[in-house]
Design an enzyme around this catalytic site. Structure first.
Site, PDB file in Angstrom:
ATOM      1  N   SER A 245       0.785  -1.236   0.000  1.00  0.00           N
ATOM      2  CA  SER A 245       0.000   0.000   0.000  1.00  0.00           C
ATOM      3  C   SER A 245       0.820   1.290   0.000  1.00  0.00           C
ATOM      4  O   SER A 245       0.268   2.373  -0.137  1.00  0.00           O
ATOM      5  CB  SER A 245      -0.956   0.016   1.200  1.00  0.00           C
ATOM      6  N   LYS A 290      -5.948   4.368   8.597  1.00  0.00           N
ATOM      7  CA  LYS A 290      -4.783   5.121   8.128  1.00  0.00           C
ATOM      8  C   LYS A 290      -5.037   6.625   8.196  1.00  0.00           C
ATOM      9  O   LYS A 290      -4.112   7.402   8.465  1.00  0.00           O
ATOM     10  CB  LYS A 290      -4.419   4.681   6.717  1.00  0.00           C
TER      11      LYS A 290
END
Length: 347
Positions: A245, A290
């Site tokens: 990611s 996140k």
């Protein structure tokens, strides 16, 4: 009587401690995840004699680990919506142990590094090259004959006397072979090259896609083993962080170091998203968590994949926690690059 009560109390305390100890030892088939860290990329990514930025580009992580019974209970009692409990079958592959999962996650990161560098060097007018060096084994199903001779981390370089540079090579060589056929492999294990042989067999059912009823092969989960050739050289030290990611943010950091233009312009910038060789940004997991980690680190801008509603989820999380961070949806590396190029310098 007081002595008797004291003994009873002591026994109760001992029993409670033993229960807590047992709950910490017993593993349950769940993973717990929660917001992790937002770490500056500059110490992790270094282009030789690269330019320095005035701001900060960060990758964002989530903490994710296999839960003990105690951790599972604590997470279930935690009413924080950004602490999540997920069944292990949605995190791990069938018949995958912890070592194999680590190999897979680190390979995802290595692939993300190579792809990010390729995209950044190409965008900067350089000439990156990718060399294919065999098939990396990420997992071998324990019920397959190959499970006795192959293991995660091995690289297949030769199949029945023919060189193997990528997965498609080996797929072509497997055509026409059947269960019970013996194949001879040359593998690299660490620094050692070995000759091994094994039989092909039908795949276990849990490894077959829903639309496939029968398949014969080695029973491995694999990845292309690649090496990146660029000038000036770039090195990575991602400190054991796994997963794909960080691809977008690593590409931006590399591009920033390759050219004298200051993309960050004094801002603290986070983001997430996979990246492919064409610069397309793909979805990831845990984007809400996140966003929480990025906001805690003081980020002012957050790049989020535009696909699969991830940017909308990021915006919802930012609103929920009262963050002033700007969520910027991107479909490609060029989208993020153009946004930063037109960004006014921070006052």
């Amino acid at each position: 009587m007081p002595k008797k009560r004291s003994r009873v109390l002591s026994m109760v305390v001992i029993v409670i401690l033993l229960i807590i100890l047992a709950l910490n030892i017993i593993q349950v088939p769940y993973f717990v995840s929660k917001p992790g860290t937002a770490d500056p990329l500059r110490p992790m990514v270094d282009v030789e004699h690269g330019y320095k930025e005035s701001g900060t580009l960060r990758l964002v992580t989530i903490y994710q680990g296999k839960a003990s019974a105690w951790q599972y209970l604590l997470a279930k009692w935690d009413f924080n919506p950004y602490t999540q409990v997920t069944k292990a079958k949605y995190i791990t592959y069938p018949d995958e142990n912890e070592k194999e999962m680590t190999v897979r996650e680190l390979d995802y990161m290595k692939s993300a590094q190579d792809t990010a560098a390729y995209v950044a060097y190409k965008a900067a007018g350089k000439k990156p090259k990718i060399q294919h060096r065999g098939v990396l084994i990420l997992n071998v199903h324990s019920q397959m004959p190959a499970g006795k001779v192959l293991k995660a981390g091995d690289v297949i370089q030769v199949f029945n006397g023919k060189p193997v540079t990528r997965i498609s090579d080996m797929q072509g060589m497997l055509k026409g072979l059947k269960a019970g056929d013996v194949v001879h492999l040359t593998i690299k294990r660490g620094k050692t090259v070995k000759e091994v042989k094994t039989r092909l067999a039908p795949f276990p059912k849990e490894w077959l896609p829903n639309d496939v009823k029968h398949k014969v092969g080695l029973g491995i989960l694999q990845s292309d083993n690649m090496a990146l050739k660029v000038q000036p050289p770039v090195t990575f030290d991602t400190q054991g962080i796994g997963g794909p990611s960080a691809g977008l943010m690593m590409a931006l950091e590399i591009y920033e170091q390759l050219l004298p233009s200051d993309l960050t312009k004094g801002y603290d910038i986070c983001g997430t998203g996979t990246i492919d060789f064409d610069g397309r940004v793909g979805p990831i997991g845990g984007i809400k968590q996140k966003v929480v980690a990025a906001d805690k680190a003081g980020a002012e801008i957050f790049f989020a994949p535009a696909s699969d509603h991830e940017a909308k989820d990021a915006m919802a999380a930012a609103k929920d926690i009262g963050s002033k961070m700007k969520i910027v949806p991107v479909k490609t590396f060029d989208d993020a690059l153009k946004y930063l190029q037109t960004l006014k310098p921070k006052q």
